[in-house]
Design a protein around this motif. Structure first.
Motif, short mmCIF file in Angstrom:
data_model
loop_
_atom_site.label_atom_id
_atom_site.label_comp_id
_atom_site.label_asym_id
_atom_site.label_seq_id
_atom_site.Cartn_x
_atom_site.Cartn_y
_atom_site.Cartn_z
N GLN A 161 1.43 4.28 -3.09
CA GLN A 161 1.28 5.66 -2.95
C GLN A 161 2.26 6.24 -3.60
N ARG A 162 3.36 5.75 -3.93
CA ARG A 162 4.60 6.45 -4.70
C ARG A 162 4.26 6.58 -6.07
N TYR B 203 -2.89 12.41 -1.19
CA TYR B 203 -3.10 11.19 -0.57
C TYR B 203 -4.64 10.97 -0.33
N PHE C 130 -3.81 6.62 -10.12
CA PHE C 130 -2.70 5.94 -10.14
C PHE C 130 -1.94 5.51 -11.29
N GLN D 68 -1.36 -1.96 -6.00
CA GLN D 68 -2.58 -1.93 -5.22
C GLN D 68 -3.20 -3.39 -5.20
N ARG E 10 1.32 7.47 -7.26
CA ARG E 10 0.11 8.50 -7.70
C ARG E 10 0.46 9.25 -8.95
N GLU F 270 0.86 -1.11 0.00
CA GLU F 270 -0.36 -0.19 0.04
C GLU F 270 0.69 1.20 0.10
N ARG F 271 1.88 1.21 0.94
CA ARG F 271 2.88 2.32 0.97
C ARG F 271 3.20 2.54 -0.59
N THR G 224 -6.82 7.80 -1.50
CA THR G 224 -7.23 6.88 -0.66
C THR G 224 -8.45 7.05 0.19
#
Length: 92
Positions: A30-31, A39, A56, A64, A33, A26-27, A43
């Motif tokens: 986020q890189r 964020y 994304f 994901q 996006r 998940e982290r 999310t």
């Protein structure tokens, strides 16, 4: 430690590892996006940004999927650990 406790503990630890990997994925998601997407926008929404290519990049969508798969297995392993623990206690 009695051998009968091994299975529920092993399943619980495996579930913990799977959930940890889900958080890591998940982290990493986020890189990836797209530029200008916060964020919050990606999310904290009703659909969670699930499979949204407008939020994304393809790499983020792949992370994901990995996160969702790992989280599913973690929950399944924890459920099996709970069942195994119940049978362990009933057999005592």
């Amino acid at each position: 430690m009695a051998p009968r406790y091994f299975i529920p503990i092993a399943l619980g630890l495996a579930g913990f590892a799977a959930e940890g990997y889900a958080i890591l994925c998940e982290r990493r998601m986020q890189r990836h996006r797209l530029p200008g997407v916060s964020y919050w926008a990606a999310t904290l929404r009703r659909d969670g940004g699930w499979q949204r290519s407008d939020l994304f990049a393809p790499e983020g969508l792949a992370w994901q999927k990995a996160a969702a798969r790992s989280a599913f297995w973690g929950i399944l392993l924890w459920s099996l650990a709970a069942v195994a623990w119940t049978f362990t206690l009933l057999a005592a």
